[in-house]
Design a protein around this motif. Sequence first.
Motif, PDB file in Angstrom:
ATOM      1  N   LEU A   1     -86.187  41.660 -57.402  1.00 43.15           N
ATOM      2  CA  LEU A   1     -86.454  42.443 -58.368  1.00 43.15           C
ATOM      3  C   LEU A   1     -87.338  43.726 -58.256  1.00 43.15           C
ATOM      4  CD1 LEU A   1     -85.303  42.309 -61.442  1.00 43.15           C
ATOM      5  CD2 LEU A   1     -87.082  40.648 -61.841  1.00 43.15           C
ATOM      6  N   ALA A   2     -88.513  43.154 -57.883  1.00 42.07           N
ATOM      7  CA  ALA A   2     -89.669  44.362 -57.714  1.00 42.07           C
ATOM      8  C   ALA A   2     -89.145  45.217 -56.796  1.00 42.07           C
ATOM      9  CB  ALA A   2     -90.992  43.780 -57.452  1.00 42.07           C
ATOM     10  N   GLY A   3     -88.481  44.754 -55.523  1.00 42.72           N
ATOM     11  CA  GLY A   3     -88.286  45.831 -54.667  1.00 42.72           C
ATOM     12  C   GLY A   3     -87.225  46.824 -55.108  1.00 42.72           C
ATOM     13  N   GLU A   4     -86.176  46.455 -55.962  1.00 44.54           N
ATOM     14  CA  GLU A   4     -85.061  47.400 -56.439  1.00 44.54           C
ATOM     15  C   GLU A   4     -85.968  48.437 -57.449  1.00 44.54           C
ATOM     16  OE1 GLU A   4     -82.268  47.820 -55.630  1.00 44.54           O
ATOM     17  OE2 GLU A   4     -82.101  46.384 -54.289  1.00 44.54           O
TER      18      GLU A   4
ATOM     19  N   MET B 166     -93.193  51.539 -49.314  1.00 46.47           N
ATOM     20  CA  MET B 166     -92.009  50.918 -48.541  1.00 46.47           C
ATOM     21  C   MET B 166     -92.723  49.372 -48.150  1.00 46.47           C
ATOM     22  SD  MET B 166     -89.431  52.683 -47.935  1.00 46.47           S
ATOM     23  CE  MET B 166     -88.840  54.447 -48.062  1.00 46.47           C
ATOM     24  N   PHE B 167     -93.951  49.456 -47.798  1.00 49.21           N
ATOM     25  CA  PHE B 167     -94.392  48.171 -47.566  1.00 49.21           C
ATOM     26  C   PHE B 167     -94.757  47.115 -48.764  1.00 49.21           C
ATOM     27  CE2 PHE B 167     -94.985  49.699 -43.295  1.00 49.21           C
ATOM     28  CZ  PHE B 167     -94.711  48.710 -42.462  1.00 49.21           C
TER      29      PHE B 167
ATOM     30  N   ILE C 106     -97.235  45.958 -40.492  1.00 51.74           N
ATOM     31  CA  ILE C 106     -96.313  45.051 -40.100  1.00 51.74           C
ATOM     32  C   ILE C 106     -96.883  43.784 -40.041  1.00 51.74           C
ATOM     33  CG2 ILE C 106     -94.593  44.313 -38.133  1.00 51.74           C
ATOM     34  CD1 ILE C 106     -94.316  47.581 -37.967  1.00 51.74           C
ATOM     35  N   SER C 107     -97.975  43.579 -39.033  1.00 51.82           N
ATOM     36  CA  SER C 107     -98.603  42.280 -39.254  1.00 51.82           C
ATOM     37  C   SER C 107     -99.322  41.891 -40.470  1.00 51.82           C
ATOM     38  CB  SER C 107     -99.946  42.374 -38.057  1.00 51.82           C
ATOM     39  OG  SER C 107     -99.483  43.105 -36.934  1.00 51.82           O
TER      40      SER C 107
ATOM     41  N   SER D 261     -93.062  43.729 -48.592  1.00 51.13           N
ATOM     42  CA  SER D 261     -93.894  42.286 -48.635  1.00 51.13           C
ATOM     43  C   SER D 261     -93.199  41.363 -49.589  1.00 51.13           C
ATOM     44  CB  SER D 261     -95.369  42.775 -49.143  1.00 51.13           C
ATOM     45  OG  SER D 261     -95.765  41.568 -49.540  1.00 51.13           O
ATOM     46  N   GLU D 262     -92.536  41.945 -50.709  1.00 51.89           N
ATOM     47  CA  GLU D 262     -91.944  41.137 -51.599  1.00 51.89           C
ATOM     48  C   GLU D 262     -90.860  40.436 -51.043  1.00 51.89           C
ATOM     49  OE1 GLU D 262     -92.336  40.234 -55.153  1.00 51.89           O
ATOM     50  OE2 GLU D 262     -94.361  40.771 -54.125  1.00 51.89           O
ATOM     51  N   LEU D 263     -90.010  41.143 -50.180  1.00 55.26           N
ATOM     52  CA  LEU D 263     -88.758  40.792 -49.477  1.00 55.26           C
ATOM     53  C   LEU D 263     -89.028  39.743 -48.378  1.00 55.26           C
ATOM     54  CD1 LEU D 263     -85.841  41.127 -49.196  1.00 55.26           C
ATOM     55  CD2 LEU D 263     -86.244  42.783 -47.153  1.00 55.26           C
TER      56      LEU D 263
END
Length: 197
Positions: free
Chosen positions: A42-45, A67-68, A115-116, A72-74
């Motif tokens: 939801l937040a990512g969209e 993007m991150f 990424i880490s 992070s949500e995904l």
Amino acid sequence: MKIISFEGIEGVGKSTQIRLLKDFLESKNLNVEVLREPGSTLAGEKIRDILLDNDNKLSNETELLLMFSARSELVNKIILDSKSDYLLLDRFFDASMAYQGYGRELSKEFISSLISFIKCPIPDFTFLLDISVEQGFSRKHNDNMDRIESSGFDFFDKVRRGYLEIASNNNDRFFVINANNDIDSIHDEILSNLNII
Ligand code: TMP
């Protein structure tokens, strides 16, 4: 669970190949989830809408951090808990290295640390569908260009070269595929690289 990511500049045909692979895996009674980045939560969209909206004149740093945030949500809400046999990702963290690292020329070390920081799992396989910038965009000429697509030829040339460099530095999981080939032969090449025919 196996994670397979698909990467490449705009117009390379990622969605078509993801759909064909999903159909193939489901025909073998495997459980498949398709996710896109940025997005799929939801937040990512909502973050995706901000990122692609031409009215937003975002700084490169804001673009990277959004993007991150979406990623992070995904990762934390979907990927790490997934029970699917296969996760097919329409872009993943390699896109941030290619677009924000090589394309926008932000620090690659900082991107690696993000990424880490959000604990991104490494895909088992990454397919880079490669095509020239001219050909990629000529396939998209009917679309309205979003904020990132409007970044110009030089930007996308850096992104494409970046992807090829990332692929050669990670050849344990990357397969570079000529996206000029026809749809069925690309699909067959993907299946043979996955060793599941
Ligand atoms: P899509 O249209 O392929 O779904 O991707 C949305 C746009 O976001 C596309 O232009 C690539 C860009 N992008 C980045 O710049 N960095 C990233 O980390 C990701 C995932 C996408």
